[in-house]
Design a protein around this motif. Structure first.
Motif, mmCIF file in Angstrom:
data_model
loop_
_atom_site.group_PDB
_atom_site.id
_atom_site.type_symbol
_atom_site.label_atom_id
_atom_site.label_comp_id
_atom_site.label_asym_id
_atom_site.label_seq_id
_atom_site.Cartn_x
_atom_site.Cartn_y
_atom_site.Cartn_z
ATOM 1 N N TRP A 57 1.074 -1.112 0.063
ATOM 2 C CA TRP A 57 -0.106 0.213 -0.004
ATOM 3 C C TRP A 57 0.854 1.306 0.060
ATOM 4 C CZ3 TRP A 57 -0.754 3.427 4.511
ATOM 5 C CH2 TRP A 57 -1.825 4.356 4.207
ATOM 6 N N VAL A 60 2.675 1.443 -3.593
ATOM 7 C CA VAL A 60 2.023 2.013 -4.476
ATOM 8 C C VAL A 60 1.381 3.662 -4.144
ATOM 9 C CG1 VAL A 60 -0.386 1.622 -5.386
ATOM 10 C CG2 VAL A 60 0.986 -0.371 -4.870
ATOM 11 N N TRP A 61 1.260 3.806 -3.093
ATOM 12 C CA TRP A 61 0.852 5.313 -2.635
ATOM 13 C C TRP A 61 1.933 6.176 -3.211
ATOM 14 C CZ3 TRP A 61 -3.731 6.668 0.011
ATOM 15 C CH2 TRP A 61 -3.827 7.991 0.434
ATOM 16 N N GLY A 63 4.485 5.711 -4.907
ATOM 17 C CA GLY A 63 5.018 5.765 -6.244
ATOM 18 C C GLY A 63 4.025 6.385 -7.244
ATOM 19 N N TRP A 64 2.546 6.105 -6.700
ATOM 20 C CA TRP A 64 1.820 6.925 -7.697
ATOM 21 C C TRP A 64 1.895 8.342 -7.710
ATOM 22 C CZ3 TRP A 64 -1.805 5.594 -11.411
ATOM 23 C CH2 TRP A 64 -2.569 6.940 -11.659
ATOM 24 N N ASN A 65 2.048 8.850 -6.453
ATOM 25 C CA ASN A 65 2.187 10.357 -6.159
ATOM 26 C C ASN A 65 3.320 10.810 -6.501
ATOM 27 O OD1 ASN A 65 -0.552 11.278 -5.013
ATOM 28 N ND2 ASN A 65 -0.299 9.512 -3.685
ATOM 29 N N ALA A 68 3.168 9.343 -11.256
ATOM 30 C CA ALA A 68 1.994 9.389 -12.098
ATOM 31 C C ALA A 68 1.926 10.874 -12.673
ATOM 32 C CB ALA A 68 0.567 9.215 -11.319
ATOM 33 N N MET A 72 -3.018 13.635 -12.229
ATOM 34 C CA MET A 72 -3.715 12.464 -11.547
ATOM 35 C C MET A 72 -3.189 12.331 -9.865
ATOM 36 S SD MET A 72 -3.676 9.802 -14.623
ATOM 37 C CE MET A 72 -5.323 8.652 -14.138
ATOM 38 N N ARG A 73 -2.105 12.898 -9.560
ATOM 39 C CA ARG A 73 -1.583 12.945 -8.076
ATOM 40 C C ARG A 73 -2.564 13.428 -7.135
ATOM 41 N NH1 ARG A 73 4.543 14.574 -9.384
ATOM 42 N NH2 ARG A 73 4.929 13.193 -11.204
ATOM 43 N N TRP A 83 -1.183 10.546 3.169
ATOM 44 C CA TRP A 83 -0.523 9.350 3.381
ATOM 45 C C TRP A 83 -0.193 9.291 5.005
ATOM 46 C CZ3 TRP A 83 4.522 7.884 4.899
ATOM 47 C CH2 TRP A 83 4.705 6.660 4.939
#
Length: 153
Positions: A57, A60-61, A63-65, A68, A72-73, A83
């Motif tokens: 979790w 992914v959180w 990495g995405w932020n 991405a 989309m962040r 987070w």
């Protein structure tokens, strides 16, 4: 050779065993539903599965932020305020639950330790009784042997 005192009887030994078992049963504590929930949470949070869920979790959180597209962040780098907030809330809720679960587990461990001590004490009494019986029988056999030897001379 002197006669030793008669050892404890089997009935007396059984009576003592029943007294020990009553003491073990009397001290048992039945955990409440909430205690059982706390133990369940403690057991599952303290597992590799839970660790892997939190690790994935987090990866992914973050990495995405970080990687991405900017539009989309939802939790901007480098603060990750959302987070941090969610992580702290999880910690705040889990910490007391884990402590409660550990207290319940500790009480159960204490009861098991006491039961083990009582069982070991009972086993020690039984062994001592057996040894006393053997010593008593040995003395009787020595007396019989002496009588036989004195008659044959």
């Amino acid at each position: 050779m002197e006669k030793s005192e008669a050892p404890i009887t089997i009935d007396e030994l059984r009576k003592k065993r029943k007294e020990i078992m009553k003491a073990i049963v009397k001290d048992k504590i039945k955990p409440s539903f909430l205690d059982k929930v706390a133990v369940w949470i403690t057991n599952h949070v303290g597992s590799m599965g839970f660790f892997l869920i939190i690790f994935v979790w987090t990866a992914v959180w973050l990495g995405w932020n970080m990687f991405a597209p900017k539009e989309m962040r939802f939790d901007p780098f480098p603060g990750f305020v959302l987070w941090l907030f969610i992580s702290n809330m999880i910690q705040l809720f889990l910490m007391p639950l884990i402590m409660i679960g550990q207290n319940v587990q500790s009480k159960a461990a204490d009861l098991r330790a006491e039961a083990d001590l009582n069982i070991n004490t009972k086993a020690e009494m039984e062994i001592e009784t057996i040894l006393t019986h053997l010593e008593y029988q040995n003395n009787i056999m020595l007396e019989i042997l002496k009588k036989i030897e004195s008659k044959t001379k």
